[in-house]
Write a protein that holds these residues in place. Sequence first.
Motif, PDB file in Angstrom:
ATOM      1  N   ALA A  47       0.831  -1.205   0.000  1.00 41.81           N
ATOM      2  CA  ALA A  47       0.000   0.000   0.000  1.00 41.81           C
ATOM      3  C   ALA A  47       0.866   1.256   0.000  1.00 41.81           C
ATOM      4  O   ALA A  47       0.558   2.227  -0.696  1.00 41.81           O
ATOM      5  CB  ALA A  47      -0.930  -0.002   1.218  1.00 41.81           C
ATOM      6  N   VAL A  48       1.947   1.236   0.769  1.00 39.34           N
ATOM      7  CA  VAL A  48       2.833   2.404   0.829  1.00 39.34           C
ATOM      8  C   VAL A  48       3.503   2.641  -0.522  1.00 39.34           C
ATOM      9  O   VAL A  48       3.582   3.768  -1.012  1.00 39.34           O
ATOM     10  CB  VAL A  48       3.890   2.216   1.931  1.00 39.34           C
ATOM     11  CG1 VAL A  48       4.823   3.428   1.981  1.00 39.34           C
ATOM     12  CG2 VAL A  48       3.224   2.013   3.288  1.00 39.34           C
ATOM     13  N   VAL A  49       3.978   1.545  -1.139  1.00 44.84           N
ATOM     14  CA  VAL A  49       4.614   1.677  -2.453  1.00 44.84           C
ATOM     15  C   VAL A  49       3.608   2.165  -3.487  1.00 44.84           C
ATOM     16  O   VAL A  49       3.899   3.052  -4.301  1.00 44.84           O
ATOM     17  CB  VAL A  49       5.217   0.323  -2.897  1.00 44.84           C
ATOM     18  CG1 VAL A  49       5.804   0.442  -4.291  1.00 44.84           C
ATOM     19  CG2 VAL A  49       6.294  -0.120  -1.917  1.00 44.84           C
ATOM     20  N   ASN A  50       2.417   1.575  -3.469  1.00 40.53           N
ATOM     21  CA  ASN A  50       1.370   2.002  -4.409  1.00 40.53           C
ATOM     22  C   ASN A  50       1.066   3.486  -4.268  1.00 40.53           C
ATOM     23  O   ASN A  50       0.831   4.180  -5.258  1.00 40.53           O
ATOM     24  CB  ASN A  50       0.089   1.197  -4.174  1.00 40.53           C
ATOM     25  CG  ASN A  50       0.191  -0.227  -4.684  1.00 40.53           C
ATOM     26  OD1 ASN A  50       1.129  -0.583  -5.391  1.00 40.53           O
ATOM     27  ND2 ASN A  50      -0.764  -1.056  -4.315  1.00 40.53           N
ATOM     28  N   ALA A  51       1.059   3.964  -3.018  1.00 37.92           N
ATOM     29  CA  ALA A  51       0.708   5.368  -2.775  1.00 37.92           C
ATOM     30  C   ALA A  51       1.713   6.312  -3.406  1.00 37.92           C
ATOM     31  O   ALA A  51       1.349   7.405  -3.860  1.00 37.92           O
ATOM     32  CB  ALA A  51       0.613   5.620  -1.270  1.00 37.92           C
ATOM     33  N   THR A  52       2.992   5.913  -3.449  1.00 39.91           N
ATOM     34  CA  THR A  52       4.009   6.777  -4.069  1.00 39.91           C
ATOM     35  C   THR A  52       3.749   6.955  -5.557  1.00 39.91           C
ATOM     36  O   THR A  52       4.159   7.960  -6.145  1.00 39.91           O
ATOM     37  CB  THR A  52       5.420   6.186  -3.872  1.00 39.91           C
ATOM     38  OG1 THR A  52       5.530   4.956  -4.598  1.00 39.91           O
ATOM     39  CG2 THR A  52       5.703   5.942  -2.408  1.00 39.91           C
ATOM     40  N   ILE A  53       3.089   5.985  -6.169  1.00 41.55           N
ATOM     41  CA  ILE A  53       2.767   6.056  -7.598  1.00 41.55           C
ATOM     42  C   ILE A  53       1.401   6.689  -7.812  1.00 41.55           C
ATOM     43  O   ILE A  53       1.215   7.536  -8.684  1.00 41.55           O
ATOM     44  CB  ILE A  53       2.811   4.650  -8.226  1.00 41.55           C
ATOM     45  CG1 ILE A  53       4.191   4.023  -8.014  1.00 41.55           C
ATOM     46  CG2 ILE A  53       2.465   4.703  -9.710  1.00 41.55           C
ATOM     47  CD1 ILE A  53       4.249   2.551  -8.322  1.00 41.55           C
ATOM     48  N   LEU A  54       0.441   6.290  -6.994  1.00 36.69           N
ATOM     49  CA  LEU A  54      -0.936   6.743  -7.181  1.00 36.69           C
ATOM     50  C   LEU A  54      -1.078   8.248  -6.988  1.00 36.69           C
ATOM     51  O   LEU A  54      -1.931   8.885  -7.613  1.00 36.69           O
ATOM     52  CB  LEU A  54      -1.867   5.999  -6.216  1.00 36.69           C
ATOM     53  CG  LEU A  54      -3.367   6.088  -6.509  1.00 36.69           C
ATOM     54  CD1 LEU A  54      -3.697   5.362  -7.810  1.00 36.69           C
ATOM     55  CD2 LEU A  54      -4.179   5.497  -5.369  1.00 36.69           C
ATOM     56  N   LYS A  55      -0.229   8.843  -6.134  1.00 30.51           N
ATOM     57  CA  LYS A  55      -0.355  10.282  -5.878  1.00 30.51           C
ATOM     58  C   LYS A  55      -0.001  11.111  -7.111  1.00 30.51           C
ATOM     59  O   LYS A  55      -0.299  12.309  -7.165  1.00 30.51           O
ATOM     60  CB  LYS A  55       0.519  10.696  -4.692  1.00 30.51           C
ATOM     61  CG  LYS A  55       2.011  10.625  -4.943  1.00 30.51           C
ATOM     62  CD  LYS A  55       2.778  11.075  -3.712  1.00 30.51           C
ATOM     63  CE  LYS A  55       4.288  11.071  -3.950  1.00 30.51           C
ATOM     64  NZ  LYS A  55       5.028  11.530  -2.755  1.00 30.51           N
ATOM     65  N   LYS A  56       0.631  10.493  -8.120  1.00 29.83           N
ATOM     66  CA  LYS A  56       0.954  11.191  -9.364  1.00 29.83           C
ATOM     67  C   LYS A  56      -0.192  11.135 -10.369  1.00 29.83           C
ATOM     68  O   LYS A  56      -0.105  11.757 -11.424  1.00 29.83           O
ATOM     69  CB  LYS A  56       2.196  10.556 -10.008  1.00 29.83           C
ATOM     70  CG  LYS A  56       3.444  10.572  -9.149  1.00 29.83           C
ATOM     71  CD  LYS A  56       4.579   9.851  -9.851  1.00 29.83           C
ATOM     72  CE  LYS A  56       5.829   9.765  -9.006  1.00 29.83           C
ATOM     73  NZ  LYS A  56       6.907   9.014  -9.702  1.00 29.83           N
ATOM     74  N   MET A  57      -1.265  10.377 -10.060  1.00 30.51           N
ATOM     75  CA  MET A  57      -2.352  10.167 -11.011  1.00 30.51           C
ATOM     76  C   MET A  57      -3.555  11.017 -10.628  1.00 30.51           C
ATOM     77  O   MET A  57      -3.780  11.303  -9.451  1.00 30.51           O
ATOM     78  CB  MET A  57      -2.724   8.676 -11.042  1.00 30.51           C
ATOM     79  CG  MET A  57      -1.547   7.785 -11.446  1.00 30.51           C
ATOM     80  SD  MET A  57      -1.741   6.034 -11.020  1.00 30.51           S
ATOM     81  CE  MET A  57      -3.055   5.571 -12.157  1.00 30.51           C
ATOM     82  N   ASN A  58      -4.340  11.402 -11.637  1.00 29.21           N
ATOM     83  CA  ASN A  58      -5.495  12.255 -11.364  1.00 29.21           C
ATOM     84  C   ASN A  58      -6.632  11.453 -10.743  1.00 29.21           C
ATOM     85  O   ASN A  58      -6.558  10.224 -10.589  1.00 29.21           O
ATOM     86  CB  ASN A  58      -5.954  12.995 -12.624  1.00 29.21           C
ATOM     87  CG  ASN A  58      -6.440  12.038 -13.710  1.00 29.21           C
ATOM     88  OD1 ASN A  58      -6.726  10.866 -13.479  1.00 29.21           O
ATOM     89  ND2 ASN A  58      -6.535  12.543 -14.933  1.00 29.21           N
ATOM     90  N   ALA A  59      -7.711  12.149 -10.379  1.00 27.75           N
ATOM     91  CA  ALA A  59      -8.818  11.521  -9.644  1.00 27.75           C
ATOM     92  C   ALA A  59      -9.454  10.382 -10.427  1.00 27.75           C
ATOM     93  O   ALA A  59      -9.850   9.361  -9.852  1.00 27.75           O
ATOM     94  CB  ALA A  59      -9.871  12.572  -9.297  1.00 27.75           C
TER      95      ALA A  59
END
Length: 383
Positions: A47-59
């Motif tokens: 989840a932590v790793v995913n969050a580092t990537i997901l925060k770059k994506m739009n809603a």
Amino acid sequence: MVIRTFGWSFAVTAVGLAVAAYFWGATGFGIVLILSILEISLSFDNAVVNATILKKMNAFWQKMFLTVGILIAVFGMRLVFPLLIVSLTAGIGPVDVVDLAFHDDKMIDGMTYAQHLDEAHPAIAAFGGMFLLMIFLDFMFDDEREHRWIGPLERFTGKLGNFDVLSTLIALITLVVVAQTLSPAHKEGTVMVAGVLGLIAYLGVGGLSDYFETHGTLAHINDEEDEDAAEAGAEPAVAEGRSGPKPVQLAAGKAAFFMFLYLEVLDASFSFDGVVGAFAITQDLLMITLGLGIGAMYIRSLTVYLVRQGTLDDYVYLEHGAMYAIGALATILLVSIKWEIHEVITGVVGVGFIGIALISSIMRNKRIGHVPGQNGGAAKAEA
């Protein structure tokens, strides 16, 4: 925030456990609950790793991660993928594999479905191990990170990163050594092919994601938003980063699509140990899919929660802890080609790195006077 983010997870849990109790009674209810907890504990660092990537994506793409992504995670990786692996590695037709999977007492070539899946473990571990190893190596060889957790080590490896192909070279050498020393008899070729495929998956999907991220797809969104803001007499959109205000950059289009694919392959690599380990609890494929699916839903919700709360910006070493956990998991997967390593060890190692990184982040925040959740605190220089 908690209800909005975890609402679907709570609902899926209630429905899933009710279905388990209805069809399999108290025993099935307990097994599905245990499998859910197993998946969450094994994949917390995911989840932590995913969050580092997901925060770059739009809603929009964040919603895709929670909707289409969860369908891929549950039915694709927890149900279809193991069936496909058994079919390919054992040379069994798809119809026969499905029949084998849903009949615990049925055998083909003298083995049950779980035994065939265990037989395919070297290929699975080689693919996932190489994919995760590349993530870890590229992180360690990145010399442009603002924060360093283990300073001396990360400064040294960062300097090595000037040699662009070093991570790929190390990964290939590791694969050759693993194939020659850890592979079961007559499976060296299988391990080599699976490992190379894992490397190709990382370089292909990750490379395309980086390409579109740095060639306009990402930046154009901010230009359009800033133009709209200027016309309305407002200031351009900015994000409070760890070193001051920066333009908001949210990926869309091709960049976000390949980031999405990257996330799904990453999730697959994290899920291998859970899928294989689940057969030690039950042989029922539907119970496994339901239990692991509930757990996967929580990991997805937790990922979105971390992004929306800005947790990674407040606790700056969490990403480091997750990456070290990835390195440990890659090592465990590769070593497990020869020696069995219990899933509890995998979970404890991953959570341990995250916990230590969290404590380090809290100590850093106290040292520099940063209060999580308050803008500007993270922008202060470290003492």
